[in-house]
Every structure is written in structure tokens, then in C-alpha cells.
Scaffold this motif. Structure first.
Motif, PDB file in Angstrom:
ATOM      1  N   ALA A 163       0.838  -1.215   0.000  1.00 14.15           N
ATOM      2  CA  ALA A 163       0.000   0.000   0.000  1.00 14.15           C
ATOM      3  C   ALA A 163       0.864   1.253   0.000  1.00 14.15           C
ATOM      4  CB  ALA A 163      -0.933  -0.007   1.210  1.00 14.15           C
ATOM      5  N   VAL A 164       1.932   1.236   0.800  1.00 19.54           N
ATOM      6  CA  VAL A 164       2.838   2.388   0.858  1.00 19.54           C
ATOM      7  C   VAL A 164       3.494   2.613  -0.503  1.00 19.54           C
ATOM      8  CG1 VAL A 164       5.047   3.180   1.809  1.00 19.54           C
ATOM      9  CG2 VAL A 164       3.277   2.319   3.334  1.00 19.54           C
ATOM     10  N   ARG A 165       3.915   1.525  -1.157  1.00 21.07           N
ATOM     11  CA  ARG A 165       4.553   1.672  -2.475  1.00 21.07           C
ATOM     12  C   ARG A 165       3.604   2.320  -3.481  1.00 21.07           C
ATOM     13  NH1 ARG A 165       6.535  -3.488  -1.121  1.00 21.07           N
ATOM     14  NH2 ARG A 165       8.756  -3.406  -0.572  1.00 21.07           N
ATOM     15  N   GLN A 166       2.322   1.951  -3.437  1.00 18.83           N
ATOM     16  CA  GLN A 166       1.339   2.553  -4.349  1.00 18.83           C
ATOM     17  C   GLN A 166       1.282   4.064  -4.139  1.00 18.83           C
ATOM     18  OE1 GLN A 166      -2.225   0.310  -3.487  1.00 18.83           O
ATOM     19  NE2 GLN A 166      -1.834  -1.163  -5.143  1.00 18.83           N
TER      20      GLN A 166
ATOM     21  N   ALA B   6       2.589   7.092  -6.766  1.00 16.97           N
ATOM     22  CA  ALA B   6       1.690   8.197  -7.133  1.00 16.97           C
ATOM     23  C   ALA B   6       2.356   9.538  -6.829  1.00 16.97           C
ATOM     24  CB  ALA B   6       0.372   8.072  -6.378  1.00 16.97           C
ATOM     25  N   LEU B   7       3.007   9.619  -5.654  1.00 13.74           N
ATOM     26  CA  LEU B   7       3.704  10.853  -5.294  1.00 13.74           C
ATOM     27  C   LEU B   7       4.895  11.106  -6.216  1.00 13.74           C
ATOM     28  CD1 LEU B   7       3.607  10.475  -1.409  1.00 13.74           C
ATOM     29  CD2 LEU B   7       2.474  12.268  -2.737  1.00 13.74           C
ATOM     30  N   GLN B   8       5.530  10.021  -6.663  1.00 12.54           N
ATOM     31  CA  GLN B   8       6.654  10.166  -7.590  1.00 12.54           C
ATOM     32  C   GLN B   8       6.169  10.743  -8.921  1.00 12.54           C
ATOM     33  OE1 GLN B   8       8.534   6.501  -8.922  1.00 12.54           O
ATOM     34  NE2 GLN B   8      10.535   7.517  -9.012  1.00 12.54           N
TER      35      GLN B   8
ATOM     36  N   GLN C   2       3.748  12.723  -9.330  1.00 14.21           N
ATOM     37  CA  GLN C   2       3.460  14.140  -9.102  1.00 14.21           C
ATOM     38  C   GLN C   2       4.746  14.957  -8.925  1.00 14.21           C
ATOM     39  OE1 GLN C   2       0.844  14.508  -5.694  1.00 14.21           O
ATOM     40  NE2 GLN C   2      -0.444  12.824  -6.416  1.00 14.21           N
ATOM     41  N   GLY C   3       5.877  14.257  -8.755  1.00 14.38           N
ATOM     42  CA  GLY C   3       7.151  14.961  -8.575  1.00 14.38           C
ATOM     43  C   GLY C   3       7.463  15.322  -7.142  1.00 14.38           C
ATOM     44  N   ASP C   4       6.711  14.740  -6.177  1.00 14.81           N
ATOM     45  CA  ASP C   4       6.901  15.094  -4.771  1.00 14.81           C
ATOM     46  C   ASP C   4       7.911  14.218  -4.039  1.00 14.81           C
ATOM     47  OD1 ASP C   4       5.167  17.263  -4.763  1.00 14.81           O
ATOM     48  OD2 ASP C   4       3.429  16.002  -4.407  1.00 14.81           O
ATOM     49  N   VAL C   5       8.160  13.004  -4.547  1.00 10.70           N
ATOM     50  CA  VAL C   5       9.168  12.137  -3.931  1.00 10.70           C
ATOM     51  C   VAL C   5      10.062  11.539  -5.010  1.00 10.70           C
ATOM     52  CG1 VAL C   5       7.698  11.514  -1.952  1.00 10.70           C
ATOM     53  CG2 VAL C   5       7.738  10.022  -3.966  1.00 10.70           C
ATOM     54  N   GLU C   6      11.231  11.101  -4.585  1.00 14.43           N
ATOM     55  CA  GLU C   6      12.150  10.401  -5.478  1.00 14.43           C
ATOM     56  C   GLU C   6      12.860   9.334  -4.665  1.00 14.43           C
ATOM     57  OE1 GLU C   6      14.739  13.502  -6.833  1.00 14.43           O
ATOM     58  OE2 GLU C   6      15.510  13.934  -4.828  1.00 14.43           O
ATOM     59  N   HIS C   7      13.447   8.371  -5.352  1.00 11.10           N
ATOM     60  CA  HIS C   7      14.130   7.313  -4.604  1.00 11.10           C
ATOM     61  C   HIS C   7      15.574   7.165  -5.067  1.00 11.10           C
ATOM     62  CE1 HIS C   7      14.132   4.376  -7.920  1.00 11.10           C
ATOM     63  NE2 HIS C   7      12.901   4.784  -8.178  1.00 11.10           N
ATOM     64  N   ILE C   8      16.370   6.649  -4.163  1.00 15.39           N
ATOM     65  CA  ILE C   8      17.747   6.296  -4.495  1.00 15.39           C
ATOM     66  C   ILE C   8      17.936   4.821  -4.169  1.00 15.39           C
ATOM     67  CG2 ILE C   8      18.739   8.587  -4.143  1.00 15.39           C
ATOM     68  CD1 ILE C   8      19.598   7.658  -1.340  1.00 15.39           C
ATOM     69  N   ALA C   9      18.816   4.173  -4.881  1.00 18.55           N
ATOM     70  CA  ALA C   9      19.102   2.761  -4.632  1.00 18.55           C
ATOM     71  C   ALA C   9      20.273   2.667  -3.664  1.00 18.55           C
ATOM     72  CB  ALA C   9      19.432   2.048  -5.936  1.00 18.55           C
TER      73      ALA C   9
END
Length: 200
Positions: free
Chosen positions: A18-21, A25-27, A29-36
Motif C-alpha cells: 500500500a505504501v509503495r502505491q 503516485a507521489l513520484q 506528481q514529482g513530490d518524492v524520489e528514490h535512491i538505490a
């Protein structure tokens, strides 16, 4: 700071799926990003963090108006006049904070109250234990006056003065991280001075 989906799921009482979904969605919209982040074993883990754009969702104390007013004050009163205005604001803050901290006996109680005050003001503040015994970190995850502080740096230096004045001469306050200088958050290390004695 950056967190993985499992940690966020634990924080919010949701499933990691659920959190990943929500994160995807936030990604979009440009509000979050991730790093490996590499792991000792297995595939790298995704750590998610807020983007610069996400700051628009948090209080900014009407940044444009504040910057315009600061510029107008500089033109009207000069640097010396602006310094006097910042000094007056600092004195007001010290008085207001001291009143709220009245009754907090230990350094930890004082800092917990201070974190609460700052959170109400939009700084998203938290109190953490430091690395050494009796050492605390006052962490501010957001700066609602960031644009104004970039235009008038004495606003930032005055905040350090406010903390020092409110906590008293027996406490060392040191800024470790500073949003204005590119850090993700502002962090203040607070501890009683080694020479401080409780004796009369």
C-alpha cells in the motif's frame, strides 16, 4: 530523511505494498524520489525522500511577501535599521519562548517544549538523544522562513541566539546542520556545559 517502504509501512500501520502505491503516485506528481542503496546481500534497497517541489506542501510563511518586505526595509532603513528590526524580533521571541518554557526544569523538558513550540511555528521539529549522555539534538525538518532567511541571513543567526538565551548560560548550543547551507534539515546540539555546577 530517506526511508524505505517497509519502514514507512511500519510508521503508518499499512502494508508495504500500500505504501509503495502511494509512493509511486507521489513520484508521478514529482513530490518524492528514490535512491538505490546497496545492501550487503541481495538487491539494492529503494530509499524514498522528498523533492524540492514537495516543500510547497508545507508552511512557507508567505515567502514572497517576506522577501519583498525585507528588501523594502533594507532600502528604507539601511542595513543598520534592518539589524535593529531583527534584534527587536529576537527579543520578542526570547520573551515568548521563556514564558512557555517556564516550569520545564530539566534540559530535556526545556528542549521538548521548545520542539513543540517550533513545530507549531511550522519547523516540523523533533527532539532526539545525542551520542553522549546528557546531549540532545533539536532537529528542524522544515524551515518556514527559508526564503526570508536567504534574503536576510541575520534571521538565521538570531535563531541560534534565541536558543542560547532561552536555555541559559549553562547550556552549549551548536548548529550542526543548516538548511540555508544545503543541508536537508537544521540540527542543533544542546548539552550542559562541563563546567556547570549545581552548587551555589
Amino acid at each position: 530523511g530517506p526511508m524505505d517502504a517497509e519502514a514507512l509501512a511500519d510508521r503508518f500501520g499499512l502494508t508495504a505494498m500500500a505504501v509503495r502505491q502511494h509512493l509511486y503516485a507521489l513520484q508521478e506528481q514529482g513530490d518524492v524520489e528514490h535512491i538505490a542503496v546497496k545492501q550487503p546481500v541481495g538487491r539494492p534497497k529503494k530509499k524514498w525522500g522528498l523533492t524540492e517541489q514537495a516543500n510547497s506542501h508545507f508552511a512557507n510563511s508567505h515567502a514572497a511577501l517576506a522577501v519583498d518586505l525585507i528588501d523594502a526595509m533594507k532600502r528604507t532603513f539601511g542595513d543598520e535599521g534592518l539589524a535593529k528590526l531583527v534584534e527587536a524580533r529576537t527579543e520578542d521571541q526570547i520573551m515568548a519562548y521563556r514564558e512557555e518554557l517556564n516550569g520545564a526544569e530539566t534540559l530535556k523538558e526545556q528542549l521538548a517544549t521548545l520542539a513543540d513550540i517550533r513545530s507549531r511555528e511550522g519547523y516540523m521539529a523533533a527532539l532526539c538523544e545525542g551520542e553522549q549522555e546528557g546531549e540532545y539534538l533539536l532537529v528542524e525538518n522544515h524551515c518556514p522562513i527559508c526564503e526570508a532567511a536567504r534574503s536576510c541571513t541575520s534571521l538565521c543567526s538570531s535563531e541560534l541566539s534565541v536558543f542560547e538565551a532561552v536555555l541559559g548560560d549553562q547550556v552549549d548550543v551548536e548548529r550542526l546542520d543548516h538548511i540555508i547551507l544545503g543541508a536537508r534539515r537544521c540540527v542543533y546540539r544542546c548539552r550542559e556545559k562541563a563546567s556547570h555546577s549545581h552548587a551555589d
